[in-house]
Every structure is written in structure tokens, then in C-alpha cells.
Design a protein around this motif. Structure first.
Motif, PDB file in Angstrom:
ATOM      1  N   ASP A   1      -3.381  12.316  -9.802  1.00 53.38           N
ATOM      2  CA  ASP A   1      -3.108  11.747 -10.440  1.00 53.38           C
ATOM      3  C   ASP A   1      -3.389  12.258 -11.577  1.00 53.38           C
ATOM      4  O   ASP A   1      -2.976  10.883 -12.777  1.00 53.38           O
ATOM      5  CB  ASP A   1      -3.814  10.613 -10.500  1.00 53.38           C
ATOM      6  CG  ASP A   1      -4.713   9.875 -10.372  1.00 53.38           C
ATOM      7  OD1 ASP A   1      -5.569  10.752 -10.624  1.00 53.38           O
ATOM      8  OD2 ASP A   1      -5.064   8.784 -10.683  1.00 53.38           O
TER       9      ASP A   1
ATOM     10  N   GLN B   1      -2.068   5.409  -3.274  1.00 52.15           N
ATOM     11  CA  GLN B   1      -2.785   5.901  -4.048  1.00 52.15           C
ATOM     12  C   GLN B   1      -2.261   7.787  -4.331  1.00 52.15           C
ATOM     13  O   GLN B   1      -2.086   8.025  -3.377  1.00 52.15           O
ATOM     14  CB  GLN B   1      -4.285   6.035  -3.022  1.00 52.15           C
ATOM     15  CG  GLN B   1      -4.997   6.498  -4.109  1.00 52.15           C
ATOM     16  CD  GLN B   1      -5.439   5.382  -5.157  1.00 52.15           C
ATOM     17  OE1 GLN B   1      -5.644   4.417  -5.178  1.00 52.15           O
ATOM     18  NE2 GLN B   1      -6.061   5.695  -6.355  1.00 52.15           N
TER      19      GLN B   1
ATOM     20  N   TYR C   1       0.334  -1.100   0.036  1.00 54.18           N
ATOM     21  CA  TYR C   1      -0.217   0.271  -0.457  1.00 54.18           C
ATOM     22  C   TYR C   1       0.872   0.805   0.390  1.00 54.18           C
ATOM     23  O   TYR C   1       0.407   2.019  -0.666  1.00 54.18           O
ATOM     24  CB  TYR C   1      -1.268  -0.187   0.936  1.00 54.18           C
ATOM     25  CG  TYR C   1      -1.927   1.362   1.972  1.00 54.18           C
ATOM     26  CD1 TYR C   1      -3.270   1.617   0.297  1.00 54.18           C
ATOM     27  CD2 TYR C   1      -1.672   2.084   2.505  1.00 54.18           C
ATOM     28  CE1 TYR C   1      -3.611   2.819   0.758  1.00 54.18           C
ATOM     29  CE2 TYR C   1      -2.430   3.587   2.107  1.00 54.18           C
ATOM     30  CZ  TYR C   1      -3.314   3.168   1.762  1.00 54.18           C
ATOM     31  OH  TYR C   1      -4.262   4.524   1.520  1.00 54.18           O
TER      32      TYR C   1
ATOM     33  N   LYS D   1      -2.525  11.074  -4.309  1.00 51.98           N
ATOM     34  CA  LYS D   1      -3.711  12.339  -4.314  1.00 51.98           C
ATOM     35  C   LYS D   1      -3.997  12.757  -6.076  1.00 51.98           C
ATOM     36  O   LYS D   1      -5.235  13.742  -5.590  1.00 51.98           O
ATOM     37  CB  LYS D   1      -3.415  13.423  -3.076  1.00 51.98           C
ATOM     38  CG  LYS D   1      -3.248  12.763  -2.161  1.00 51.98           C
ATOM     39  CD  LYS D   1      -2.094  13.538  -0.239  1.00 51.98           C
ATOM     40  CE  LYS D   1      -2.251  13.147   0.288  1.00 51.98           C
ATOM     41  NZ  LYS D   1      -1.035  12.498   0.388  1.00 51.98           N
TER      42      LYS D   1
ATOM     43  N   GLY E   1       2.774  10.895  -1.776  1.00 50.06           N
ATOM     44  CA  GLY E   1       1.783  10.487  -3.081  1.00 50.06           C
ATOM     45  C   GLY E   1       0.992  12.287  -3.567  1.00 50.06           C
ATOM     46  O   GLY E   1       0.058  12.106  -3.470  1.00 50.06           O
TER      47      GLY E   1
ATOM     48  N   HIS F   1       2.715   1.876  -3.632  1.00 50.98           N
ATOM     49  CA  HIS F   1       1.620   1.685  -4.467  1.00 50.98           C
ATOM     50  C   HIS F   1       0.700   3.018  -4.473  1.00 50.98           C
ATOM     51  O   HIS F   1      -0.743   2.882  -4.237  1.00 50.98           O
ATOM     52  CB  HIS F   1       1.470   0.323  -5.656  1.00 50.98           C
ATOM     53  CG  HIS F   1       2.237  -0.585  -6.131  1.00 50.98           C
ATOM     54  ND1 HIS F   1       2.309  -0.185  -7.325  1.00 50.98           N
ATOM     55  CD2 HIS F   1       3.375  -2.077  -5.109  1.00 50.98           C
ATOM     56  CE1 HIS F   1       4.210  -1.066  -7.225  1.00 50.98           C
ATOM     57  NE2 HIS F   1       3.757  -1.802  -6.538  1.00 50.98           N
TER      58      HIS F   1
END
Lengths: 377, 377
Positions: free
Chosen positions: B42, B38, B33, B40, B172, B36
Motif C-alpha cells: 500500500d 488489506q 473484508y 500487500k 491485493g 476492503h
């Protein structure tokens, strides 16, 4: 008294007429003949105009340059590049060398595109291994006021003299090419002050001072027209406009700040054929097809079939072998030259490299290139 | 005795299974997690893949560079460019600066394309105001034997460490872009030994030693694939291949000595989206449309509509405002940016300049560019 006066007047007029007819007129004819002397090899001019030719003519950009030991010997006899260009006898000598040594179908007067800024009041120096350098540059309206529009035959007398000497010495063997830089390229040096990978100062000027830019470009354009006309009066048979830094402008700026001025020059020069060589301006090829000129130079990146398609059938194309191809051996140079000629076959073409010959190329390989063109049918 | 052994074995296996399920597996999940994580924002990745985006993402080539006083402060704390690139903490710091200061939608790891020749055994120096310099170059088969294929994670550990630190620090917020030079561009430096206007030595090598050239290009290609894979394992979300010297090759040589190897890299990298930026390769646009990559970068000379037409609808295009447009004032920068965005409107696009941002550009004008993209609908 009145009758005697009339007889006297008739008598004088009669003798003047006789003198004009038997003495002055033949002299003018002889002069005209000498000036527009029949060229023994006019392939370049016929190819430029799209007239039939027995074979493709060939010359090289920068042929009067560092590849020839004979050139280096002459250059070493003076202080450097600028003195060489400003000494008409020597400039004429290095102009003719490639005709004798390489067997090209044209001479191009030995000079530099940066003589124009100098003639306008912005002198330059040539720094060994670094290139041109301008101690002063144009940054403002005030700088612009220090410049004048150059008068070709007076302000650039040394070039004109070199042309006269060259023409006499060439004695009609091959045509003599005159040239000038395109206004945008000259502008780029006048703003930047030297060569540059990006010419970012010059390009900034177009964004930040478009009005000033147009004023300067117009002054350069008028100076260039005067200069080319003076070259033509001195005897050059074709003129080429070099836009060496065409390829660093985005297409819309190229239209506005370069092509517009090249177009003015093409329209003003009506006496001889004109060639436009805009290095890197792949995006402008279609519009170049509409210029009032006879020949368009292609650099080695420009695909031949694609360029012909974009430029149309009514221009002669000049080029475009990769200058680096001459690093190969004789067989490789011959093969590369034939591959290039095959692609132009049956269309209006003047053989050349896609840019100036590199200074470390073996002159023997240049001869292979020239002879391959001459033997190609 | 046999029964007791089986019971014992089952007991051990049962506890191992319990341990795996309740202790190891959750830890792996957490690690996965974190790795990779997530993102904020992308936008860049969705735009690259052609997925729907709320607005066009924006970043700048050379954003982690000399335009920022904050960058110059970090750089002045070390001996120079190379030490900065080789110090992971500092490389990470200057990588993140433009995200904080300029508000761009991606970070690009601070490094240099010339780390690959160094990792292959050909070290370079960075000479102030002159650019890269290689004390040794590749001229023969013998020179080639001194080189090895680089192992990404070992030979370029400092870049990988910088990526790991950057990913952690970015937390992220935006994707991190990894990159490498295209094999031809790396080859050009390894033969030439420095930057050059013509890279005539490197181009000569293609004509005189095509076999040696292909051998070296293949070694560079494999090194580059290893390097990009290591970058991806360390967490970069997209990779860009820079072919900075694409534009000096004739079209046939570009196909043979550059595009062939870029194609190998694109096929080998399957984990993240790929961007190919081949400066000056206007003649290769059609073939670039067939590359196994998501995004093609356009330089500022390449017309947008024409490029889309040649490349086809199935690629994201990245670019292509003239970097010199940022010399204008805020209104001019905004207008130029909007004019560019209008031309890309409704098609797959990542906003950027047509080349790296020039070092003397005012960071405020870069912010105007970035904010204009962000506010454009």
C-alpha cells in the motif's frame, strides 16, 4: 625631370581628391541615406530599445498569412507555400499586405524558419494540412557530414531579394522585421522530419547523442547568424528568433541545448534590436532576462506581472493576448485587448498576440485589436 | 390468544436475531473484508496521504499500453482500442500486465478519458494513428439538450466490470488506480471533435459562449463525479484526474473554466485519495496547492523545487522524469532517475514520468527506471 614628376603626381592626386570630395562622397551619403532611411513610423524600434513612445506599437505573429483573402489570392496564383516564399516579388507583396490592410506598425518578411535546414542541405516539402516534411533527416555523424554552414546572402538569396524589394516598396512607412528559427527548433525538425506533438525522436537524440546534437546545433547557429546578418545588410530593422518548440524540453536541457545557442546569436547580432520568443519556455524566463537582446516575447499562458518580475525591468516584453480572444465579437476583442494593455501599462511593451493569429480569425477582429492598441493611452 | 400471539412473535424475532447474528453478520464481515482487503503493498496510498513509507512508490502513466508486446498481443485479438476497453476481461488483463512485467507499485484501470462523453450521449471513434474522432460535436444549446448526465455504474458498466475483475485478479498485490479526464479536457474534445494542436474551436467557445460552456462543464463534472464514485464502489483505491489540455488555456480562463470544476470533483470524492495532473498548467501551481486533493502530478517542464515552493508542503508530488530520458541506455536512465529522486528526497513523493511513457520505449529501460526507484534510499 624629378620636379616635373612630382608636379604631375600632385596634379593627379589633387584631381582625385576633388573627384572623391564632390562626386564619390555625396553619392555615398545619398546611398547611406537611402539605406538607413528615416522611418516614418519607428515606434517598434523605439519600444524595443526602451525609448519613449507616444503609444504602444502593435503587430501580429503570422499577420502575413491565411487570415487575409488578399494573401490567399496571391498564394493561389502559385503552386503553394514554398513557391510563394521563393518568389521575391510575391513574398514582398504578402509582406506588405497587413501594413495596408490591418494598419500594423511593422512588416515581417514572409518566409519560413525551415529555409535554414534547406540552405544547409536538407530540403523540405510543405504538405497541405499536414505541415512540413523532410524526406531526409539527420540521424548520424555521416548525415551531419552532408550538411554545410549556410551562407546567408548566397544560399538564401530569394529571401534577401524579397527584403530588398519590400524595403523599397515600404518606402520607410514602418520597420521591417527579419527572423529565423532558434537552433533547437530547427534541430527538432531536422531530426524528427516533420511536426510532432512530442518531438520524441529529437528529444531522444539529446539523451543518446549529446555530442552529435551539439555539433549540429552549432552548425545551425552559425548558419543562422550568417542568415540574420544578410537580412540586416538587406535592410531589416529588427530581428526575431522563434523558438517554437522550446516548451517540450525540460529546463536543464533547455539551458544546455537551446538557450546556449540563442545566446550566441544574440551576442553576434549587434546591428539591430533583437527579440527572442520561446513558446512554452516559462521555466526559462529568469535566464532570458540575462540574454543580450532587447525584447522577450510572452505566450498567452505567461502571466504578465509574473513574467516582468522574472525577466526584470530592462527588457521590452512583447505579447501576449490569447489568439483565441479574437474569436469574440468587437466589444469582447476590445475589452480583452484593453485588459491586456492595462497589465503592461507604464512598462516597456510591444503589443502582439501570445502566438500566431489563427487562420480562421475574421480580419475585422484583427483590425479591432490593432485599433484598440492604437487608440489606447 | 393475545399471550400466544406475543410468544409467537417473540419466538420469530428471536430466531431472526439468531440468524442475523450467526449467519448474515459474518457473511457481511467476510464480504467487507474481501472488498476492503488489506493490500500487500500500500506504498502508493501511504505516500499519497503523506504517511511514512519505506521507499518511494513508482508507477507510470500509460504503463498499460503500447510499450508491452504482451499488450499488443491482446489488442491484436480484437478490432481495436475501443473494443479492448469495452471487454472487461481483456481490459483487466492489460491492466495487470505492467504489475507482473514491470514490477510497478500500482495498477491503473485500462480505459480512456473519452468514455465520459460517450456515456453522456456523444460517441467517439479511435482512428488508427490519428487519435479520437467525434462524428458529432457540441456547438449550441440544442446540441446540449441531446446530452444527459452519465450514471457511472450503469452507463459505464464495462469499466466497472473491468475494475471488479481486476480487483479479484490482483488479489491485493498493489492498489488499483481509477481515473477520469478533467472537465475542461473532456469539453475540449466534445467541442473540437478530435485532437488538435491548439483546440482553437474549444477555446473560441469559452470566449463566444461562456454560459453554454459553463453548462456543459457542469454536466461533465456531475457525470465525472458519478463515474468516479462508481469506480470507488467497485474497489479502486485512488483516483487520478487528467487535465491533458490544461496548458492551452490562459491563466484566467484556466481558473474559470477548469480549476473550478476540478475543485468540485475533489470536494465530492471523499472516499479515497485524489491526484490531479494538469499538464502544462505551470501557471496554476499555487492554486493547485489549495485543492482538496492529496497529490499533484508534475510534468517534466516543471522544476521540482520551484513547484514544491508554489504548491506548499502539504501535498504529495508525483512525477516527473522526462519521458524521453528513457531513450537513453541503462546507465543514463539510472542516472537521470537518481537525479530526479535526489530532488524530491525527504519530501512527499510518488515516482512517475512527467507524462505518459512513449510507445516506442524499450520495456527494459522502463524496468531500469522502476528498479532504480525501488533500490533508492
Amino acid at each position: 625631370m624629378k620636379k616635373s614628376f612630382l608636379r604631375e603626381a600632385f596634379f593627379i592626386f589633387y584631381h582625385i581628391a576633388l573627384f572623391e570630395f564632390f562626386v564619390v562622397y555625396p553619392k555615398i551619403k545619398i546611398l547611406a541615406y537611402l539605406c538607413h532611411m528615416q522611418l516614418k513610423n519607428d515606434l517598434l524600434l523605439r519600444a524595443a530599445k526602451g525609448e519613449p513612445v507616444e503609444r504602444t506599437p502593435v503587430w501580429l505573429m503570422r499577420q502575413a498569412g491565411r487570415i487575409l483573402p488578399e494573401y490567399r489570392a496571391v498564394r493561389d496564383s502559385v503552386s503553394g507555400f514554398i513557391e510563394l516564399a521563393q518568389t521575391p516579388d510575391l513574398a514582398a507583396e504578402v509582406t506588405i499586405q497587413p501594413v495596408d490592410i490591418l494598419g500594423v506598425d511593422a512588416a515581417i518578411i514572409f518566409s519560413d524558419i525551415l529555409v535554414i535546414p534547406e540552405a544547409m542541405g536538407l530540403p523540405y516539402e510543405m504538405v497541405e494540412k499536414r505541415g512540413p516534411y523532410f524526406p531526409n533527416t539527420i540521424q548520424s555523424e555521416r548525415d551531419l557530414k552532408k550538411l554545410k554552414i549556410a551562407n546567408g546572402s548566397h544560399d538564401l538569396k530569394y529571401v534577401i531579394d524579397a527584403i530588398l524589394i519590400t524595403k523599397r516598396a515600404l518606402n520607410g512607412r514602418v520597420p521591417l522585421i527579419g527572423f529565423a528559427g532558434a537552433p533547437w527548433t530547427i534541430f527538432a525538425y531536422m531530426i524528427e522530419g516533420s511536426g510532432s506533438k512530442t518531438f520524441s525522436k529529437a528529444r531522444a537524440m539529446l539523451y543518446t547523442h549529446p555530442k552529435l546534437s551539439h555539433q549540429l546545433l552549432q552548425m545551425i547557429t552559425e548558419s543562422t547568424i550568417n542568415y540574420l546578418k544578410a537580412q540586416i545588410n538587406a535592410g531589416v530593422n529588427l530581428v526575431q528568433i522563434f523558438d517554437s518548440w522550446a516548451g517540450i524540453l525540460p529546463p536543464n536541457h533547455y539551458d544546455e541545448f537551446s538557450l546556449r545557442y540563442i545566446s550566441q546569436i544574440c551576442d553576434a547580432i549587434t546591428e539591430v534590436p533583437k527579440t527572442v520568443f520561446a513558446k512554452g519556455a516559462f521555466f526559462a524566463r529568469e535566464k532570458m532576462g540575462a540574454l543580450n537582446c532587447e525584447t522577450i516575447g510572452l505566450d498567452w499562458n505567461m502571466g504578465i506581472a509574473e513574467s516582468r518580475n522574472m525577466i526584470g525591468p530592462n527588457k521590452t516584453l512583447q505579447g501576449n493576448l490569447d489568439p483565441a480572444a479574437l474569436y469574440g465579437n468587437a466589444n469582447e476583442v476590445e475589452a480583452a485587448t484593453i485588459a491586456m494593455l492595462d497589465q503592461f501599462k507604464g512598462t516597456r511593451h510591444i503589443a502582439n498576440l501570445g502566438h500566431g493569429v489563427y487562420p480562421d480569425i475574421d480580419p475585422e477582429m484583427v483590425k479591432v485589436f490593432v485599433n484598440t492598441v492604437k487608440n489606447y493611452r
